[in-house]
Design a protein around this motif. Structure first.
Motif, short mmCIF file in Angstrom:
data_model
loop_
_atom_site.label_atom_id
_atom_site.label_comp_id
_atom_site.label_asym_id
_atom_site.label_seq_id
_atom_site.Cartn_x
_atom_site.Cartn_y
_atom_site.Cartn_z
N SER A 196 27.00 66.42 -62.21
CA SER A 196 28.15 66.01 -61.39
C SER A 196 27.75 64.83 -60.49
CB SER A 196 28.63 67.16 -60.50
OG SER A 196 29.03 68.27 -61.28
N PRO A 197 28.68 63.89 -60.27
CA PRO A 197 28.38 62.79 -59.35
C PRO A 197 28.63 63.23 -57.92
CG PRO A 197 30.57 62.51 -60.23
CD PRO A 197 30.02 63.75 -60.89
N ARG A 198 27.78 62.81 -57.03
CA ARG A 198 28.07 63.03 -55.61
C ARG A 198 29.12 62.02 -55.17
NH1 ARG A 198 23.05 63.50 -51.80
NH2 ARG A 198 24.79 63.98 -50.40
N ASP A 199 29.80 62.33 -54.08
CA ASP A 199 30.83 61.44 -53.57
C ASP A 199 30.27 60.04 -53.32
OD1 ASP A 199 32.47 60.19 -51.19
OD2 ASP A 199 33.74 61.77 -52.05
N PRO A 200 31.01 58.99 -53.63
CA PRO A 200 30.52 57.62 -53.44
C PRO A 200 30.06 57.30 -52.03
CG PRO A 200 32.46 57.58 -54.84
CD PRO A 200 32.31 59.01 -54.34
N GLU A 201 30.48 58.09 -51.05
CA GLU A 201 30.02 57.87 -49.68
C GLU A 201 28.50 57.97 -49.57
OE1 GLU A 201 31.51 57.10 -46.75
OE2 GLU A 201 33.34 56.69 -47.88
N VAL A 202 27.89 58.66 -50.53
CA VAL A 202 26.44 58.80 -50.49
C VAL A 202 25.76 57.43 -50.65
CG1 VAL A 202 26.07 59.13 -52.99
CG2 VAL A 202 24.52 60.20 -51.34
N LEU A 203 26.44 56.48 -51.29
CA LEU A 203 25.89 55.14 -51.45
C LEU A 203 25.72 54.45 -50.10
CD1 LEU A 203 27.99 54.01 -54.54
CD2 LEU A 203 25.61 54.78 -54.53
N LEU A 204 26.67 54.68 -49.21
CA LEU A 204 26.56 54.12 -47.87
C LEU A 204 25.38 54.74 -47.13
CD1 LEU A 204 27.67 52.31 -45.64
CD2 LEU A 204 29.23 54.16 -44.99
N GLN A 205 25.19 56.03 -47.31
CA GLN A 205 24.04 56.68 -46.68
C GLN A 205 22.73 56.10 -47.19
OE1 GLN A 205 24.45 60.93 -47.27
NE2 GLN A 205 26.60 60.92 -46.62
N LEU A 206 22.66 55.83 -48.49
CA LEU A 206 21.46 55.22 -49.06
C LEU A 206 21.21 53.84 -48.47
CD1 LEU A 206 21.77 56.13 -52.86
CD2 LEU A 206 20.14 57.06 -51.21
N LEU A 222 18.69 59.41 -61.40
CA LEU A 222 19.82 59.55 -60.46
C LEU A 222 19.71 60.84 -59.66
CD1 LEU A 222 22.73 58.23 -62.73
CD2 LEU A 222 21.61 57.04 -60.84
N LEU A 223 19.17 61.88 -60.28
CA LEU A 223 18.92 63.12 -59.54
C LEU A 223 17.91 62.88 -58.42
CD1 LEU A 223 18.74 65.68 -62.49
CD2 LEU A 223 20.34 65.80 -60.57
N GLN A 224 16.85 62.13 -58.73
CA GLN A 224 15.83 61.84 -57.73
C GLN A 224 16.39 60.98 -56.60
OE1 GLN A 224 12.73 59.99 -60.02
NE2 GLN A 224 12.00 61.91 -60.91
N LYS A 225 17.30 60.09 -56.94
CA LYS A 225 17.88 59.22 -55.92
C LYS A 225 18.97 59.91 -55.12
CE LYS A 225 16.84 54.89 -58.30
NZ LYS A 225 17.35 53.67 -58.97
N GLY A 226 19.38 61.09 -55.58
CA GLY A 226 20.30 61.90 -54.79
C GLY A 226 21.76 61.58 -54.95
N ILE A 227 22.14 60.88 -56.02
CA ILE A 227 23.58 60.60 -56.18
C ILE A 227 24.19 61.40 -57.33
CG2 ILE A 227 23.23 58.27 -55.27
CD1 ILE A 227 23.95 57.26 -58.08
N VAL A 228 23.38 62.24 -57.96
CA VAL A 228 23.85 63.14 -59.02
C VAL A 228 23.26 64.52 -58.77
CG1 VAL A 228 23.62 63.67 -61.49
CG2 VAL A 228 24.23 61.36 -60.78
N SER A 229 24.02 65.55 -59.07
CA SER A 229 23.52 66.92 -58.99
C SER A 229 23.85 67.62 -60.31
CB SER A 229 24.16 67.67 -57.82
OG SER A 229 25.57 67.73 -57.98
N TYR A 230 23.38 68.85 -60.50
CA TYR A 230 23.72 69.57 -61.72
C TYR A 230 23.82 71.05 -61.44
CZ TYR A 230 18.96 71.40 -62.32
OH TYR A 230 17.79 72.07 -62.15
#
Length: 246
Positions: free
Chosen positions: A69-79, A51-59
């Motif tokens: 930490s989870p990134r905002d769900p809006e990142v899914l739309l960007q993906l 998930l870190l590699q996919k860019g939807i989780v950070s730490y």
């Protein structure tokens, strides 16, 4: 959350479960995330790395631990938008370079240019190929020899074929062998009168292809699709000559 949508973006069920757990927890260590997700700690750690590699989780480091930490769900739309762009670019590359280059590797005519199909699924494939191929040429028109015995079987797997042909503004000229056959929009028809029974046959000519559909025993449909400019051109000459004589 529709998991099937996220799966289309390349996430598996465990990754989705962990992301959902993070959304409800906020910044958390691996142990808390694993407990919330109901997944063992080792698997949770592996999924978090993905998930870190996919860019939807950070730490963030906190002492000797990491808080994920989870990134905002809006990142899914960007993906999704990024994947859409990548697919569009891939399609253009296939059309403009890759497919033409691969086609150059093919000899002018080999056994690979002849394909055999059978059953309703095979006939439907051939009919769809006719529509797809003719839709891509400037003069949307093809020619057909058709005998009466084939007609009740031909469109059985594709009952709205004629409606789709008309919708795509594709014209057809038909030389009907024997009685029957109905006129439809964007079609012309001429007849060859015969005495006695005729065999079931349907020949569609749409250069550079020619499709031959017939019935085997027990009315089992079979088809041969020939992708050859020489063969289809010869068939077209025969058709055009006979058309003018009728």
């Amino acid at each position: 959350m529709q998991n099937s949508i996220l799966e289309r973006l390349g996430f598996d069920q465990r990754e989705i479960t962990i992301y959902r757990a993070l959304l409800s927890l906020g910044p958390s260590p691996i142990r808390s995330i694993a407990e919330k997700a109901g997944i063992n700690r080792g698997t949770t750690y592996d999924c978090l790395k993905v998930l870190l590699q996919k860019g939807i989780v950070s730490y963030l480091p906190k002492g000797k631990r990491r808080l994920f930490s989870p990134r905002d769900p809006e990142v899914l739309l960007q993906l999704a938008e990024q994947k859409q762009l990548e697919i569009s670019n891939t399609i253009q590359q296939l059309k403009n370079s890759i497919i033409p280059e691969l086609n150059h590797l093919k000899p002018n005519f080999t056994a690979a240019n002849v394909q055999f199909y059978e059953g309703d699924d095979g006939i439907e494939f051939v009919l769809r190929d006719i529509l797809s191929s003719v839709s891509q040429i400037s003069e949307r028109k093809y020619s057909v020899f058709s005998s009466k015995p084939i007609r009740s079987h031909l469109y059985r797997p594709f009952p709205n074929y004629t409606a789709q042909r008309i919708q795509r503004k594709i014209g057809v000229r038909v030389i009907a062998i024997g009685e029957g056959g109905e006129d439809a929009e964007l079609s012309e028809r001429k007849w060859i009168k015969t005495e006695g029974p005729v065999d079931a046959a349907y020949i569609a000519i749409y250069p550079p292809k020619c499709a031959i559909i017939s019935l085997a025993s027990n009315n089992y449909p079979t088809a041969v699709l020939i992708d050859s400019k020489e063969v289809s051109t010869a068939q077209q000459i025969i058709f055009d000559t006979l058309w003018e004589m009728l």
